[in-house]
Design a protein around this motif. Structure first.
Motif, PDB file in Angstrom:
ATOM      1  N   ALA A   1       0.817  -1.223   0.000  1.00 13.16           N
ATOM      2  CA  ALA A   1       0.000   0.000   0.000  1.00 13.16           C
ATOM      3  C   ALA A   1       0.844   1.263   0.000  1.00 13.16           C
ATOM      4  CB  ALA A   1      -0.948   0.004   1.199  1.00 13.16           C
ATOM      5  N   THR A   2       2.123   1.152   0.363  1.00 16.44           N
ATOM      6  CA  THR A   2       3.001   2.322   0.360  1.00 16.44           C
ATOM      7  C   THR A   2       3.558   2.609  -1.032  1.00 16.44           C
ATOM      8  OG1 THR A   2       5.073   1.129   0.850  1.00 16.44           O
ATOM      9  CG2 THR A   2       3.692   1.783   2.746  1.00 16.44           C
ATOM     10  N   ASN A   3       3.193   1.772  -2.002  1.00 12.66           N
ATOM     11  CA  ASN A   3       3.669   1.894  -3.382  1.00 12.66           C
ATOM     12  C   ASN A   3       5.203   1.936  -3.433  1.00 12.66           C
ATOM     13  OD1 ASN A   3       3.369   1.979  -6.138  1.00 12.66           O
ATOM     14  ND2 ASN A   3       2.970   4.181  -6.221  1.00 12.66           N
ATOM     15  N   PRO A   4       5.834   0.895  -2.890  1.00 17.31           N
ATOM     16  CA  PRO A   4       7.300   0.884  -2.801  1.00 17.31           C
ATOM     17  C   PRO A   4       7.952   0.675  -4.162  1.00 17.31           C
ATOM     18  CG  PRO A   4       6.442  -1.256  -2.201  1.00 17.31           C
ATOM     19  CD  PRO A   4       5.242  -0.356  -2.413  1.00 17.31           C
ATOM     20  N   SER A   5       9.243   0.910  -4.185  1.00 14.04           N
ATOM     21  CA  SER A   5       9.981   0.620  -5.420  1.00 14.04           C
ATOM     22  C   SER A   5       9.982  -0.890  -5.635  1.00 14.04           C
ATOM     23  CB  SER A   5      11.417   1.141  -5.341  1.00 14.04           C
ATOM     24  OG  SER A   5      12.242   0.254  -4.606  1.00 14.04           O
ATOM     25  N   TYR A   6       9.913  -1.272  -6.886  1.00 11.28           N
ATOM     26  CA  TYR A   6       9.908  -2.693  -7.233  1.00 11.28           C
ATOM     27  C   TYR A   6      11.179  -3.363  -6.734  1.00 11.28           C
ATOM     28  CZ  TYR A   6      10.124  -6.938 -10.005  1.00 11.28           C
ATOM     29  OH  TYR A   6      10.242  -8.249 -10.384  1.00 11.28           O
ATOM     30  N   PHE A   7      12.312  -2.737  -6.996  1.00 10.44           N
ATOM     31  CA  PHE A   7      13.606  -3.327  -6.627  1.00 10.44           C
ATOM     32  C   PHE A   7      13.671  -3.632  -5.134  1.00 10.44           C
ATOM     33  CE2 PHE A   7      17.954  -2.888  -5.069  1.00 10.44           C
ATOM     34  CZ  PHE A   7      18.601  -3.844  -5.834  1.00 10.44           C
ATOM     35  N   LEU A   8      13.323  -2.665  -4.305  1.00 11.60           N
ATOM     36  CA  LEU A   8      13.407  -2.857  -2.859  1.00 11.60           C
ATOM     37  C   LEU A   8      12.394  -3.898  -2.382  1.00 11.60           C
ATOM     38  CD1 LEU A   8      14.659  -2.117  -0.177  1.00 11.60           C
ATOM     39  CD2 LEU A   8      13.057  -0.195  -0.022  1.00 11.60           C
ATOM     40  N   ALA A   9      11.162  -3.783  -2.839  1.00 12.77           N
ATOM     41  CA  ALA A   9      10.125  -4.705  -2.389  1.00 12.77           C
ATOM     42  C   ALA A   9      10.457  -6.145  -2.760  1.00 12.77           C
ATOM     43  CB  ALA A   9       8.773  -4.304  -2.985  1.00 12.77           C
ATOM     44  N   VAL A  10      10.813  -6.366  -4.002  1.00  9.59           N
ATOM     45  CA  VAL A  10      11.109  -7.732  -4.455  1.00  9.59           C
ATOM     46  C   VAL A  10      12.297  -8.298  -3.696  1.00  9.59           C
ATOM     47  CG1 VAL A  10      11.921  -9.090  -6.422  1.00  9.59           C
ATOM     48  CG2 VAL A  10      10.033  -7.497  -6.697  1.00  9.59           C
ATOM     49  N   ASN A  11      13.292  -7.480  -3.464  1.00  4.77           N
ATOM     50  CA  ASN A  11      14.452  -7.989  -2.733  1.00  4.77           C
ATOM     51  C   ASN A  11      14.138  -8.272  -1.272  1.00  4.77           C
ATOM     52  OD1 ASN A  11      16.723  -8.428  -4.538  1.00  4.77           O
ATOM     53  ND2 ASN A  11      16.359  -6.293  -5.075  1.00  4.77           N
ATOM     54  N   LEU A  12      13.272  -7.499  -0.657  1.00  4.09           N
ATOM     55  CA  LEU A  12      12.837  -7.813   0.711  1.00  4.09           C
ATOM     56  C   LEU A  12      12.046  -9.123   0.735  1.00  4.09           C
ATOM     57  CD1 LEU A  12      11.833  -4.242   1.869  1.00  4.09           C
ATOM     58  CD2 LEU A  12      13.637  -5.674   2.899  1.00  4.09           C
ATOM     59  N   PHE A  13      11.142  -9.313  -0.215  1.00  2.00           N
ATOM     60  CA  PHE A  13      10.374 -10.563  -0.296  1.00  2.00           C
ATOM     61  C   PHE A  13      11.319 -11.741  -0.528  1.00  2.00           C
ATOM     62  CE2 PHE A  13       6.633  -8.060  -2.424  1.00  2.00           C
ATOM     63  CZ  PHE A  13       6.433  -7.342  -1.256  1.00  2.00           C
ATOM     64  N   ARG A  14      12.256 -11.543  -1.415  1.00  2.00           N
ATOM     65  CA  ARG A  14      13.225 -12.599  -1.750  1.00  2.00           C
ATOM     66  C   ARG A  14      14.120 -12.929  -0.549  1.00  2.00           C
ATOM     67  NH1 ARG A  14      15.706 -10.445  -6.619  1.00  2.00           N
ATOM     68  NH2 ARG A  14      13.883 -11.314  -7.641  1.00  2.00           N
ATOM     69  N   ILE A  15      14.611 -11.907   0.112  1.00  2.00           N
ATOM     70  CA  ILE A  15      15.482 -12.107   1.274  1.00  2.00           C
ATOM     71  C   ILE A  15      14.756 -12.880   2.362  1.00  2.00           C
ATOM     72  CG2 ILE A  15      16.525 -10.840   3.223  1.00  2.00           C
ATOM     73  CD1 ILE A  15      17.420  -8.747   1.070  1.00  2.00           C
ATOM     74  N   PHE A  16      13.512 -12.479   2.656  1.00  2.00           N
ATOM     75  CA  PHE A  16      12.755 -13.183   3.685  1.00  2.00           C
ATOM     76  C   PHE A  16      12.572 -14.651   3.304  1.00  2.00           C
ATOM     77  CE2 PHE A  16       9.004 -14.936   5.620  1.00  2.00           C
ATOM     78  CZ  PHE A  16       9.165 -14.594   6.953  1.00  2.00           C
ATOM     79  N   THR A  17      12.164 -14.895   2.080  1.00  2.00           N
ATOM     80  CA  THR A  17      11.903 -16.264   1.621  1.00  2.00           C
ATOM     81  C   THR A  17      13.161 -17.122   1.690  1.00  2.00           C
ATOM     82  OG1 THR A  17      10.129 -15.448   0.193  1.00  2.00           O
ATOM     83  CG2 THR A  17      11.017 -17.642  -0.300  1.00  2.00           C
ATOM     84  N   ILE A  18      14.251 -16.607   1.212  1.00  2.61           N
ATOM     85  CA  ILE A  18      15.513 -17.356   1.250  1.00  2.61           C
ATOM     86  C   ILE A  18      15.945 -17.592   2.696  1.00  2.61           C
ATOM     87  CG2 ILE A  18      17.981 -17.228   0.685  1.00  2.61           C
ATOM     88  CD1 ILE A  18      17.080 -15.770  -1.935  1.00  2.61           C
TER      89      ILE A  18
END
Length: 150
Positions: free
Chosen positions: A91-108
């Protein structure tokens, strides 16, 4: 806030769906992993399950089985909180790069956590680091939502 943030037209939301699906599969993987240990050791939690294999017994404190169960419980404590925080973060309309990397980091980090905790036990601080990385990512997401909402 645009309602288009929560559609697959938004690449951040699509990434969220992808990583959440991976995490769901990861949690679902834990039940067969526990069963594998139970059948291999012929140790079950319920008397009726002992009829499945000869010479099996009821035992509640097997170290290997309890380790897998604790890893599963840790997933159940951390993954849903991440999913909520990440959904709010969108909902904060984050940058794609940051959001995807946070999702990826958590998952890994969650996959590594299970690996070093329940599959190939690696001494600390491996498990703590894996847990801490995921935890930090979730805190970051939640704090960004709070700051955005001020």
């Amino acid at each position: 806030m645009s309602s288009s943030l929560y559609t697959t037209d938004n690449p951040v939301f699509s990434a969220y769906l992808f990583y959440c699906a991976i995490l769901v599969l990861k949690v679902l993987f834990m039940a067969p992993l526990t069963a594998r240990y139970r059948f291999a050791k012929r140790i079950f939690a319920n008397p009726e399950d002992t009829t499945l294999t000869p010479k099996s017994k009821v035992k509640y404190d097997d170290l290997d089985i309890e380790r897998v169960r604790r890893a599963h419980l840790n997933d159940l404590e951390n993954i849903p909180v991440f999913m909520v925080a990440a959904l709010l973060y969108i909902a904060t309309n984050p940058s794609y790069f940051l959001a995807v990397n946070l999702f990826r980091i958590f998952t890994i980090a969650r996959i590594i956590h299970t690996f070093v905790y329940a599959i190939v036990v690696i001494p600390q601080p491996a498990r703590a680091l894996a847990w801490g990385v995921g935890y930090a990512a979730t805190i970051y997401l939640a704090l960004q939502v709070v700051l955005f909402s001020l």
